[in-house]
Design a protein around this motif. Structure first.
Motif: not given
Length: 182
Positions: A58-59, A61-64, A69, A100-101, A104, A106
């Motif tokens: 995941l990017h 920015s797509a994870t909290s 990741r 996720h969508k 999101d 990488k």
């Protein structure tokens, strides 16, 4: 294989820019490679004995905070053969139900027990296309940790994806016009 001993090795020349392969760092490549190998070990494949593991990077920015990741999946077979599910679809389904969508992701990694490289099957390519941009790299690992990489667009040229569909409003207007003209 443990993370400290796993070292992905390109099996062919790969385009690098600023030390990145398709925007993926060496550390990220090692992580997704190790995770898809680990996922492969969890495959449920008593009929074919063909283990497949997949991992999705995941990017940032797509994870909290505290969220992983990398999302993984393994193939899951069934005695009724067509009911089984491929590793790539298991991983992506997990990602989607986690919120996720499109945009999101990488990178994707896939591993099998084969000496050669195994790309996602046709059904998985189309399934992944729903959620991956055409520039997202897919790393395909041999059992020895060597890899080749292709983008989603290279694996599924002239693909049909969500960006190809006209907006719903446009389709609805066309259908209403067709109904009036009949």
């Amino acid at each position: 294989m443990t993370t400290s001993t796993f070292n992905p090795v390109p099996a062919e020349s790969v385009p690098e820019k600023d030390g990145l392969i398709h925007g993926v760092s060496a550390a990220e490549l090692q992580d997704i490679g190790q995770k898809c190998l680990d996922a492969k070990a969890t495959a449920y494949c008593p009929y074919s004995l063909f283990r497949v593991g997949a991992s999705l990077l995941l990017h940032d920015s797509a994870t909290s905070a505290g969220a992983p990741r990398i999302i993984t999946g393994a193939n899951v077979e069934n005695a009724a053969y067509p009911v089984g599910t491929c590793a790539e679809r298991v991983a992506m389904g997990t990602a989607v139900v986690s919120g996720h969508k499109l945009g999101d992701f990488k990178a994707v990694a896939v591993a099998t027990d084969m000496d050669e490289f195994c790309s996602p099957c046709g059904m998985c390519r189309q399934f992944l296309r729903e959620f991956l941009g055409l520039d997202v790299p897919i790393f395909m690992f041999s059992k020895e940790g060597k890899f080749i990489v292709r983008t989603m667009g290279e694996l599924l040229p002239l693909s049909f994806g969500p960006d190809v569909l006209p907006p719903r409003e446009e389709l609805k207007k066309a259908q209403e016009k067709e109904a009036r003209d009949d």
